[in-house]
Design a protein around this motif. Sequence first.
Motif, PDB file in Angstrom:
ATOM      1  N   GLU A  80     -21.009  10.834 -59.048  1.00 20.78           N
ATOM      2  CA  GLU A  80     -22.657  10.646 -59.837  1.00 20.78           C
ATOM      3  C   GLU A  80     -23.665  11.204 -58.888  1.00 20.78           C
ATOM      4  N   ARG A  81     -23.171  11.574 -57.647  1.00 24.57           N
ATOM      5  CA  ARG A  81     -24.166  12.075 -56.478  1.00 24.57           C
ATOM      6  C   ARG A  81     -24.496  13.622 -56.929  1.00 24.57           C
ATOM      7  N   ASP A 372     -25.013   5.464 -55.335  1.00 24.06           N
ATOM      8  CA  ASP A 372     -26.408   5.832 -54.572  1.00 24.06           C
ATOM      9  C   ASP A 372     -27.456   5.118 -55.351  1.00 24.06           C
ATOM     10  N   GLU A 373     -27.213   5.433 -56.884  1.00 26.04           N
ATOM     11  CA  GLU A 373     -28.283   5.078 -57.855  1.00 26.04           C
ATOM     12  C   GLU A 373     -28.484   3.816 -58.155  1.00 26.04           C
ATOM     13  N   GLN A 374     -29.569   2.958 -57.808  1.00 22.66           N
ATOM     14  CA  GLN A 374     -29.366   1.567 -58.008  1.00 22.66           C
ATOM     15  C   GLN A 374     -29.213   0.937 -59.542  1.00 22.66           C
TER      16      GLN A 374
END
Length: 396
Positions: A80-81, A372-374
């Motif tokens: 996802e990064r 990383d994304e909340q």
Amino acid sequence: MRNDIEKKLSLLNLPSIDELGYNNYQLLEGGGWTTNELPLGCQQCRRGSKGVLFIGPACGVNCYYCTIDRKEVHVSKINERTITSLDDIISELIAIDAEGVSLTGGDPIIYFEDTLKAIKHVKNNFSEKFHIHLYTSGTFFKNNQLAKLADAGLDEIRFHPPDASWFSTIKEAKDFSWSVGAEIPAIPGNESFAIELASFLQKIEGDFLNLNELEFTNSNANALLDRGFISHEDNEAVIGSSDAALKILADGAKVAPDVILHFCTSVTKDRIQLRERYKRRAKNVASPYETPTEEGLLSFGQIDIDQSDLSTEEWVDYLMDNFDIPQEMIGFDRKSKQIFLPDYMLVAIASDLDEEMRESISMSLVEKYPIDEQIITRVDPLPDKELEKIFLGEEE
Ligand code: SF4
């Protein structure tokens, strides 16, 4: 489960697994199956130990069923990064305890130099055994690019030829010492193409043919609906795709007995692969106040203190002094005015805190993705008597 497959074969007037001669046939969690040991890249995917390196969205083939939005802005991602440097690839692979990485797009060959650099960088940073596989349509290769990929250490190459005129590239790939296979969707009504491909793979001693369950995504929904396909009620898979795979399985026994046929379901991709990868990541990235869950999420307790007269630091002292909570188990975010505690600790003290602080705080049990994304997946307000029973082991 095996019975379900046998029943389906019989309903489709097809021979049983034994009659087809698949002695090493295995059913897989998630409803898929394989006629022999899975390709290594697939084994790692299923364990969640394979990172997915999305090189870029471009591909000139235009398959109507393509699940990728190929007109997206060019962004490269590892899982996802978003990738800003090659080292982002390495740190993300470390975060999931990866055993390998798959390179995908679009078609990674369109971004050949980036693809090559990524393969070399990964091989330089992990052991020789670190497994890399690559998906390609096989339609964009120039000059000696296959040889360059092989030299860089690519372990497995999976072709998705748009039609039989591109089979020759698969044959060329057999000149190198890597695993060569193909991967296409199982399309109801178009089983003959898969059979032709399986037969070709048999002829050139290719290793495997992966059949993906055809599924609806935002990018292909209209094209699939235009062709009369509909999805199951409870997931995005196209009705009839798993039957198409069984028809290919039956004919494959005649034309490609030595090629591994593997059917990968939409559920496997969406739930099993992702869940297993998240489990690995959650374990590695959890803060002291976060608990990895069985589903690969991170659970923690949260106190919102924006209405409180106490500062963040005063709150940390208060929790340490009044509830004996070790400092290292307390997290905080000054900007959002939130305090974080292990879920079981906050559940245990929530009633007392509520008594003492009343309107000045709100408390909740939170679950989020370990990325990383909340992205919050669940919020349960506290105090909660039922949660106390579950967390504090007071269930009858
Ligand atoms: S070859 Fe693959 S990436 Fe390219 S359009 Fe077809 S399905 Fe999409």
